[in-house]
Design a protein around this motif. Sequence first.
Motif, PDB file in Angstrom:
ATOM      1  N   ASP A 142       9.532  14.220  -1.976  1.00  0.00           N
ATOM      2  CA  ASP A 142       8.345  14.922  -2.456  1.00  0.00           C
ATOM      3  C   ASP A 142       7.509  13.970  -3.306  1.00  0.00           C
ATOM      4  OD1 ASP A 142       9.053  17.358  -1.265  1.00  0.00           O
ATOM      5  OD2 ASP A 142      10.250  17.951  -3.012  1.00  0.00           O
ATOM      6  N   PRO A 143       6.190  14.152  -3.334  1.00  0.00           N
ATOM      7  CA  PRO A 143       5.346  13.296  -4.165  1.00  0.00           C
ATOM      8  C   PRO A 143       5.695  13.434  -5.646  1.00  0.00           C
ATOM      9  CG  PRO A 143       4.011  14.668  -2.702  1.00  0.00           C
ATOM     10  CD  PRO A 143       5.423  15.146  -2.589  1.00  0.00           C
ATOM     11  N   TYR A 202       0.880  -1.177   0.000  1.00  0.00           N
ATOM     12  CA  TYR A 202       0.000   0.000   0.000  1.00  0.00           C
ATOM     13  C   TYR A 202       0.913   1.222   0.000  1.00  0.00           C
ATOM     14  CZ  TYR A 202      -3.115   3.511   2.145  1.00  0.00           C
ATOM     15  OH  TYR A 202      -3.831   4.633   2.442  1.00  0.00           O
ATOM     16  N   TYR A 203       0.646   2.148  -0.905  1.00  0.00           N
ATOM     17  CA  TYR A 203       1.484   3.341  -0.971  1.00  0.00           C
ATOM     18  C   TYR A 203       0.606   4.581  -1.029  1.00  0.00           C
ATOM     19  CZ  TYR A 203       0.844   1.562  -5.715  1.00  0.00           C
ATOM     20  OH  TYR A 203       0.308   1.009  -6.844  1.00  0.00           O
ATOM     21  N   THR A 204       1.095   5.625  -0.358  1.00  0.00           N
ATOM     22  CA  THR A 204       0.329   6.860  -0.222  1.00  0.00           C
ATOM     23  C   THR A 204       1.258   8.058  -0.156  1.00  0.00           C
ATOM     24  OG1 THR A 204      -1.277   8.057   1.153  1.00  0.00           O
ATOM     25  CG2 THR A 204       0.256   6.596   2.311  1.00  0.00           C
ATOM     26  N   ASP A 205       0.759   9.189  -0.631  1.00  0.00           N
ATOM     27  CA  ASP A 205       1.518  10.438  -0.489  1.00  0.00           C
ATOM     28  C   ASP A 205       1.037  11.237   0.727  1.00  0.00           C
ATOM     29  OD1 ASP A 205      -0.899  11.580  -1.282  1.00  0.00           O
ATOM     30  OD2 ASP A 205      -0.186  12.149  -3.267  1.00  0.00           O
ATOM     31  N   ASN A 206       0.149  10.675   1.494  1.00  0.00           N
ATOM     32  CA  ASN A 206      -0.372  11.283   2.732  1.00  0.00           C
ATOM     33  C   ASN A 206      -1.127  12.592   2.492  1.00  0.00           C
ATOM     34  OD1 ASN A 206       2.533  10.018   3.575  1.00  0.00           O
ATOM     35  ND2 ASN A 206       0.985   9.602   5.120  1.00  0.00           N
ATOM     36  N   ARG A 207      -1.705  12.767   1.335  1.00  0.00           N
ATOM     37  CA  ARG A 207      -2.397  14.024   1.060  1.00  0.00           C
ATOM     38  C   ARG A 207      -3.919  13.887   1.025  1.00  0.00           C
ATOM     39  NH1 ARG A 207       0.818  16.682  -3.938  1.00  0.00           N
ATOM     40  NH2 ARG A 207       0.356  14.664  -4.852  1.00  0.00           N
ATOM     41  N   LEU A 208      -4.447  12.706   1.253  1.00  0.00           N
ATOM     42  CA  LEU A 208      -5.890  12.520   1.185  1.00  0.00           C
ATOM     43  C   LEU A 208      -6.534  12.720   2.555  1.00  0.00           C
ATOM     44  CD1 LEU A 208      -6.172   9.406  -1.132  1.00  0.00           C
ATOM     45  CD2 LEU A 208      -6.668  11.778  -1.708  1.00  0.00           C
ATOM     46  N   PRO A 209      -7.781  13.179   2.574  1.00  0.00           N
ATOM     47  CA  PRO A 209      -8.477  13.360   3.854  1.00  0.00           C
ATOM     48  C   PRO A 209      -8.876  12.013   4.459  1.00  0.00           C
ATOM     49  CG  PRO A 209      -9.959  13.832   2.040  1.00  0.00           C
ATOM     50  CD  PRO A 209      -8.601  13.605   1.425  1.00  0.00           C
ATOM     51  N   ASP A 210      -9.117  12.022   5.756  1.00  0.00           N
ATOM     52  CA  ASP A 210      -9.548  10.804   6.447  1.00  0.00           C
ATOM     53  C   ASP A 210     -10.846  10.245   5.885  1.00  0.00           C
ATOM     54  OD1 ASP A 210      -7.345  10.675   8.079  1.00  0.00           O
ATOM     55  OD2 ASP A 210      -8.304  11.696   9.766  1.00  0.00           O
ATOM     56  N   SER A 211     -11.664  11.099   5.280  1.00  0.00           N
ATOM     57  CA  SER A 211     -12.919  10.617   4.699  1.00  0.00           C
ATOM     58  C   SER A 211     -12.663   9.619   3.570  1.00  0.00           C
ATOM     59  CB  SER A 211     -13.764  11.791   4.186  1.00  0.00           C
ATOM     60  OG  SER A 211     -13.075  12.489   3.167  1.00  0.00           O
ATOM     61  N   ILE A 212     -11.482   9.635   2.992  1.00  0.00           N
ATOM     62  CA  ILE A 212     -11.091   8.649   1.979  1.00  0.00           C
ATOM     63  C   ILE A 212     -10.175   7.601   2.604  1.00  0.00           C
ATOM     64  CG2 ILE A 212      -9.865   8.286  -0.201  1.00  0.00           C
ATOM     65  CD1 ILE A 212     -10.813  11.085  -1.046  1.00  0.00           C
ATOM     66  N   ASN A 213      -9.174   8.046   3.376  1.00  0.00           N
ATOM     67  CA  ASN A 213      -8.216   7.111   3.980  1.00  0.00           C
ATOM     68  C   ASN A 213      -8.884   6.029   4.819  1.00  0.00           C
ATOM     69  OD1 ASN A 213      -5.759   8.194   3.052  1.00  0.00           O
ATOM     70  ND2 ASN A 213      -5.751   9.728   4.675  1.00  0.00           N
ATOM     71  N   THR A 214      -9.798   6.414   5.672  1.00  0.00           N
ATOM     72  CA  THR A 214     -10.395   5.474   6.622  1.00  0.00           C
ATOM     73  C   THR A 214     -11.137   4.331   5.928  1.00  0.00           C
ATOM     74  OG1 THR A 214     -10.473   7.166   8.327  1.00  0.00           O
ATOM     75  CG2 THR A 214     -11.921   5.254   8.620  1.00  0.00           C
ATOM     76  N   PRO A 215     -12.061   4.608   5.006  1.00  0.00           N
ATOM     77  CA  PRO A 215     -12.751   3.475   4.365  1.00  0.00           C
ATOM     78  C   PRO A 215     -11.820   2.622   3.492  1.00  0.00           C
ATOM     79  CG  PRO A 215     -13.591   5.569   3.507  1.00  0.00           C
ATOM     80  CD  PRO A 215     -12.662   5.890   4.619  1.00  0.00           C
ATOM     81  N   VAL A 216     -10.858   3.240   2.821  1.00  0.00           N
ATOM     82  CA  VAL A 216      -9.930   2.470   1.987  1.00  0.00           C
ATOM     83  C   VAL A 216      -9.120   1.513   2.846  1.00  0.00           C
ATOM     84  CG1 VAL A 216      -7.842   2.635   0.564  1.00  0.00           C
ATOM     85  CG2 VAL A 216      -9.803   4.109   0.075  1.00  0.00           C
TER      86      VAL A 216
END
Length: 169
Positions: A50-51, A6-20
């Motif tokens: 940097d992303p 799983y890879y992320t740039d840490n820029r998404l809100p919890d409203s997306i992060n949490t369900p994913v």
Amino acid sequence: MKGIIYYTDNRLPDSINTPVRSQLLKSRFPIVSCSLKQIPFGKNIVINQDPGPVTMFMQILAALKTADTEFVFFCEHDVLYHQTHFEFTPPRDDVFYYNVNVWRWDFSGKKVITFDHFRSVSGICVGRKKAIEHYEKRLELIYKMGWDKAPGQNPKWARTMGYEPGKPK
């Protein structure tokens, strides 16, 4: 044995992060996450960059090298995976397999699209050793050509080379 990178740039809100992330945990597979800041998700590796496309390839390779499963599912931070996605077991360990049953949703709008044979990095399942070999070669070429110094989030070289392994030249 199957696992998830799983890879992320840490820029998404919890409203997306949490369900994913909640959905990925339902797979019960080991998860190696690679992020740009520390996160409490699976076995976490932090890449201080940097992303951008080179960083994403570095994250993928770091997660692949840390994972210890024979096969890996590539999972991105902005994709909600149905549980049937993880039922697939590759018949071979030297082929990149793609889940092409993909729907894209414009999160800010009301449009959802799909089309036949859509291949995306986020749909890959592959033998881990094959993937390591591919991403090591890919990064070697990028550094050799100096593309790692190219500006932008989606530079021409990345679109030409393609993000997906096996893209026709």
